[in-house]
Scaffold this active site. Structure first.
Site, short mmCIF file in Angstrom:
data_model
loop_
_atom_site.label_atom_id
_atom_site.label_comp_id
_atom_site.label_asym_id
_atom_site.label_seq_id
_atom_site.Cartn_x
_atom_site.Cartn_y
_atom_site.Cartn_z
CB SER A 1 -50.67 -73.20 -38.39
OG SER A 1 -51.21 -74.48 -38.12
CE1 TYR B 1 -49.97 -72.32 -32.86
CE2 TYR B 1 -51.50 -73.64 -34.17
CZ TYR B 1 -50.21 -73.17 -33.93
OH TYR B 1 -49.18 -73.55 -34.77
#
Length: 285
Positions: free
Chosen positions: A177, A190
């Site tokens: 990401s 995350y």
């Protein structure tokens, strides 16, 4: 093609979210995308392949000639819809339901794919979960464990199970990401797992280079998937993606082509690399 959308501030109550409930629906594949047999005769296993980026990757792979096994948690209708889309491309799609936090299940999933197709050429570690918290003290041990188990431990489990079946020229693609590069104040756990995926990708690429197995990653920016309305409140969903240079969220079809490239012989001299479909954010990574 114009990908500007109004997210309408919609929300969903349960992760990882349901794609059939989204309005507007994510764009899975461009009408003018033409396959050219880049993955003809290949077989792929995609975690989180029922919706979002995973669904788009599955359909693109099928249009390029690959049979696909998709792993999903409990989104049965989304998975069935993806299977229909893959089969519409003339390829086979195996649905495998289960919890990728379980090492035993990951082994079983690979075994089922091998049993169904007789081989495995492409592993896409894609599934993830995220739970925003404003303060680090709000992240419980349970949440921390679940996020790491889903987002990085499963990558180890699937790779370990798949490696005996992968050969020279086969490939592993990991979904990281943009948060791995610029962080995310409300997604501490995350973004930490996504940073771990970058290091994992680079390290595994070196580890498997002698075997001729390429390992790369894709680091999407803000992409319109079910994870977004099922994660954030209405105000954040309304603003989602507006802070990128492109001033909009991306669509899954704008990401999936990165996976096609990395899975194909077009990327035969690439390993340990990360592609960045992120709306123009420069991350120098």
């Amino acid at each position: 093609m114009n990908f500007d959308i109004d997210t309408r501030g919609q929300t969903q109550d349960v992760q990882p979210g349901i794609e059939e409930m989204m309005d507007p629906a994510p764009v899975v594949i461009r009408d003018n995308y033409r396959g050219s047999g880049k993955l003809q005769g290949k077989t792929a296993l995609i975690t989180g392949g029922d919706s979002g980026i995973g669904r788009s990757v599955a359909v693109h792979f099928a249009r390029e000639g690959a049979d696909v096994a998709i792993v999903y948690l409990d989104e049965g209708q989304d998975a069935a819809d993806t299977k229909t889309m893959v089969e519409a491309e003339g390829k086979s799609c195996l649905l495998i339901q289960g919890d990728i936090r379980s090492e035993a299940f990951c082994k079983e999933a690979v075994s089922r794919a091998i049993s169904e197709f007789g081989k495995l050429n492409i592993l896409v570690n894609n599934a993830a979960e995220q739970h925003p918290k404003d303060n680090i003290d709000d992240i419980s041990a349970g949440q921390l464990g679940d996020t790491f188990a889903t987002n990085i431990f499963s990558f180890f489990y699937f790779t370990q199970a798949a490696l005996p079946h992968l050969d020279h020229g086969d490939t592993i693609i990991n979904t990281t990401s943009v948060t791995a590069y610029h962080g995310s104040p409300s997604l501490l756990d995350y973004s930490s797992t996504k940073g771990a995926i970058v290091a994992y990708t680079r390290s595994l690429a070196g580890n498997l280079a002698d075997k001729g197995i390429r390992v790369n990653a894709v680091a999407p920016g803000p992409i319109w998937t079910p994870l977004i309305p099922s994660t954030f409140d209405s105000e954040r969903v309304k603003k989602f993606g507006k802070d990128t240079p492109f001033k909009r969220p991306g669509q899954p079809c704008e990401v999936a082509t990165c996976y096609v490239f990395l899975a194909s012989e077009d990327a035969s001299y690439m390993s340990g690399q990360v592609l960045h479909p992120n709306g123009g954010q420069v991350v120098n990574g």
